[in-house]
Design a protein around this motif. Structure first.
Motif, short mmCIF file in Angstrom:
data_model
loop_
_atom_site.label_atom_id
_atom_site.label_comp_id
_atom_site.label_asym_id
_atom_site.label_seq_id
_atom_site.Cartn_x
_atom_site.Cartn_y
_atom_site.Cartn_z
N PRO A 32 0.83 -1.21 0.00
CA PRO A 32 0.00 0.00 0.00
C PRO A 32 0.86 1.26 0.00
O PRO A 32 2.08 1.21 0.18
CB PRO A 32 -0.78 -0.12 1.31
N GLU A 33 0.21 2.39 -0.21
CA GLU A 33 0.93 3.66 -0.18
C GLU A 33 1.40 3.99 1.23
O GLU A 33 2.43 4.65 1.41
CB GLU A 33 0.03 4.78 -0.71
N VAL A 34 0.64 3.53 2.23
CA VAL A 34 0.98 3.81 3.63
C VAL A 34 0.92 2.51 4.42
O VAL A 34 -0.06 1.76 4.34
CB VAL A 34 0.01 4.85 4.25
N ILE A 35 1.99 2.25 5.20
CA ILE A 35 2.02 1.09 6.09
C ILE A 35 2.06 1.62 7.53
O ILE A 35 2.98 2.35 7.91
CB ILE A 35 3.25 0.21 5.83
N ASP A 36 1.06 1.27 8.31
CA ASP A 36 0.96 1.72 9.70
C ASP A 36 1.58 0.64 10.59
O ASP A 36 1.08 -0.48 10.67
CB ASP A 36 -0.51 1.93 10.05
N LEU A 37 2.69 0.99 11.25
CA LEU A 37 3.39 0.06 12.14
C LEU A 37 3.11 0.37 13.62
O LEU A 37 3.89 0.00 14.49
CB LEU A 37 4.89 0.10 11.88
N SER A 38 1.97 1.03 13.88
CA SER A 38 1.66 1.43 15.26
C SER A 38 1.59 0.22 16.19
O SER A 38 2.01 0.29 17.35
CB SER A 38 0.32 2.17 15.30
N ARG A 39 1.10 -0.88 15.70
CA ARG A 39 0.92 -2.05 16.56
C ARG A 39 2.10 -3.02 16.47
O ARG A 39 2.07 -4.08 17.08
CB ARG A 39 -0.36 -2.79 16.15
N LYS A 72 5.03 4.75 2.49
CA LYS A 72 5.35 5.56 3.66
C LYS A 72 5.02 4.76 4.91
O LYS A 72 3.98 4.08 4.97
CB LYS A 72 4.55 6.87 3.64
N VAL A 73 5.90 4.82 5.91
CA VAL A 73 5.65 4.20 7.21
C VAL A 73 5.19 5.27 8.18
O VAL A 73 5.80 6.35 8.27
CB VAL A 73 6.91 3.50 7.75
N VAL A 74 4.11 4.99 8.89
CA VAL A 74 3.59 5.92 9.90
C VAL A 74 3.30 5.14 11.18
O VAL A 74 3.15 3.91 11.16
CB VAL A 74 2.30 6.62 9.42
N ARG A 75 3.24 5.88 12.29
CA ARG A 75 2.82 5.33 13.57
C ARG A 75 2.00 6.39 14.28
O ARG A 75 2.27 7.59 14.15
CB ARG A 75 4.02 4.94 14.43
N SER A 76 1.02 5.96 15.04
CA SER A 76 0.23 6.90 15.84
C SER A 76 -0.23 6.20 17.11
O SER A 76 -0.57 5.01 17.08
CB SER A 76 -0.97 7.39 15.03
N PRO A 77 -0.22 6.90 18.26
CA PRO A 77 0.33 8.27 18.36
C PRO A 77 1.85 8.25 18.35
O PRO A 77 2.47 7.19 18.50
CB PRO A 77 -0.20 8.74 19.70
#
Length: 402
Positions: A292-299, A384-389
């Motif tokens: 995907p365009e964005v991979i969320d590694l928050s967990r 892009k890799v993102v994390r939140s919070p």
């Protein structure tokens, strides 16, 4: 489209749109476009005599046992005309007839030599007169059959040390042997067109290793020059006018049905032109991916990354690179059972020594064909890799406190 009765076998005759149909108790010639029956022959189980042996041109062939022993080979044509082609003594068997040229059928059979031993023989039957005009012996045969042109007869022999084509000049009876490959290569696709001997080993598209015989090749019987026609071949057949057609592919033009042009007078090399395309590539191609365009590694836990290729017989590598720092991670792939190649990325970098940074990434995938057909495939993309919070005191932006 013509519906066929259950249990019916269908074979080409080498005569335009005519097909040979057989059901065990009877055989008939049928016009393929109209479904019209030209004539029919009944055998023992259908109230007639003999057994079906094959077809060529506008004739059907059968065998019939003689009271004194041995068998007759018979040719049947329209108008209920039957002629005996030849008579074999007791012990001759495995009689089969197939198309040769527009003027000749190919008769193959086994003849006894010493007790318990046989040799494989062939003969050409003139379709106009029903007589044998040429004959010979072949050894160590596979399933290739006999190839015939106006000037030559050829067959393949699988010896203990090599696979060879034996080519006989029809005008003189002279034979020569042309080495094609190692001692057993499997059954080749094989034929003659003009002065060209054409051959190739099927199975190349999905093979796990290279093999020179995968390429459909033309061998010039006058000069000995060899020309690659296709990168691989799956099936082949001559047309009624002697043109060689092959199902296969080239990296340049992809998969489909190809027509061989044997060249003219030695001035032009033989070639193959695409007649009908399947739309499929012959070389490796990237069908798609699930990144995907964005991979969320928050967990945490990472993510599976999958690339789908046009086939599974490939060796694939993948690299992820963080744009800002240049840090990379090499991906690991197992041997797939389908064209989907999946690697588990654990959300790390630098040989799994670093937790992956947030931000922009580039992925690069490289796949090389195990069969050696076509170039290495390379593709790339971004995510892009993102994390939140955001984690407190995360000065290097890798999702963990520093």
């Amino acid at each position: 489209m013509t519906a066929l009765p259950d249990g019916t076998s269908v074979a080409p005759t080498g005569a335009g749109d005519l097909l040979a149909m057989s059901s065990g108790s009877e055989a008939w010639l049928q016009d393929a476009p109209t479904g019209g029956q030209i004539f029919k022959v009944r055998f023992e189980d259908g109230g007639g005599t003999g057994a079906y042996a094959g077809a060529a041109g506008r004739a059907l062939f059968s065998t019939a046992a003689r009271a004194e022993g041995g068998i007759d080979v018979r040719m049947h044509t329209a108008g209920d005309v039957t002629a005996t082609v030849t008579s074999f003594p007791r012990g001759y068997h495995a009689v089969s007839v197939s198309p040769g040229t527009s003027a000749h059928a190919v008769l193959t059979y086994r003849a006894p030599t010493d007790p318990g031993l046989y040799e494989d023989r062939w003969a050409l039957v003139d379709l106009a007169t029903g007589t044998i005009t040429e004959a010979g012996v072949r050894e160590d045969i596979g399933m290739e059959g006999i190839a015939v042109s106006a000037t030559h007869v050829a067959w393949v022999e699988h010896g203990s040390t090599e696979t060879s084509a034996v080519v006989r000049t029809r005008a003189t009876g002279e034979t020569r042997r042309i080495t094609l490959g190692d001692q057993w290569t499997g059954n080749l696709r094989f034929g003659l067109q003009g002065d060209q001997l054409i051959y190739g080993l099927p199975g190349g598209l999905t093979a796990q290793a290279p093999e020179p015989l995968f390429a459909l090749t033309a061998y010039d019987l006058k000069t000995g020059a060899q020309t690659k026609l296709l990168d691989h071949v799956t099936s082949s057949a001559p047309s009624p006018d002697g043109v060689f057609y092959a199902r296969g592919g080239t990296v340049a033009h992809g998969e489909g049905l190809y027509r061989v042009d044997a060249g003219t007078g030695g001035e032009a090399a033989p070639s193959a032109s695409l007649v009908a395309s399947t739309g499929e590539p012959t070389g490796l191609a990237l069908v798609g991916h699930d990144i995907p365009e964005v991979i969320d590694l928050s967990r945490g836990g990472g993510r599976n990354l999958t690339w789908t290729l046009s086939r599974s017989n490939a060796n694939i590598t993948g690299t992820l690179r963080h744009v800002r720092t240049g840090k990379t991670q090499e991906l690991q792939f197992g041997r797939p059972t389908s064209p989907e190649f999946t690697s588990r990325w654990g959300g790390d970098l630098n040989d799994s020594q670093l937790t992956a940074y947030n931000g922009d990434y580039v992925w690069v995938m490289s796949a090389s064909p195990l069969n050696g057909i076509g170039p290495t495939l390379t593709a790339s993309g971004t995510f892009k890799v993102v994390r939140s919070p955001a984690a407190p005191h995360d000065f290097n932006d890798n999702g963990t406190p520093d």
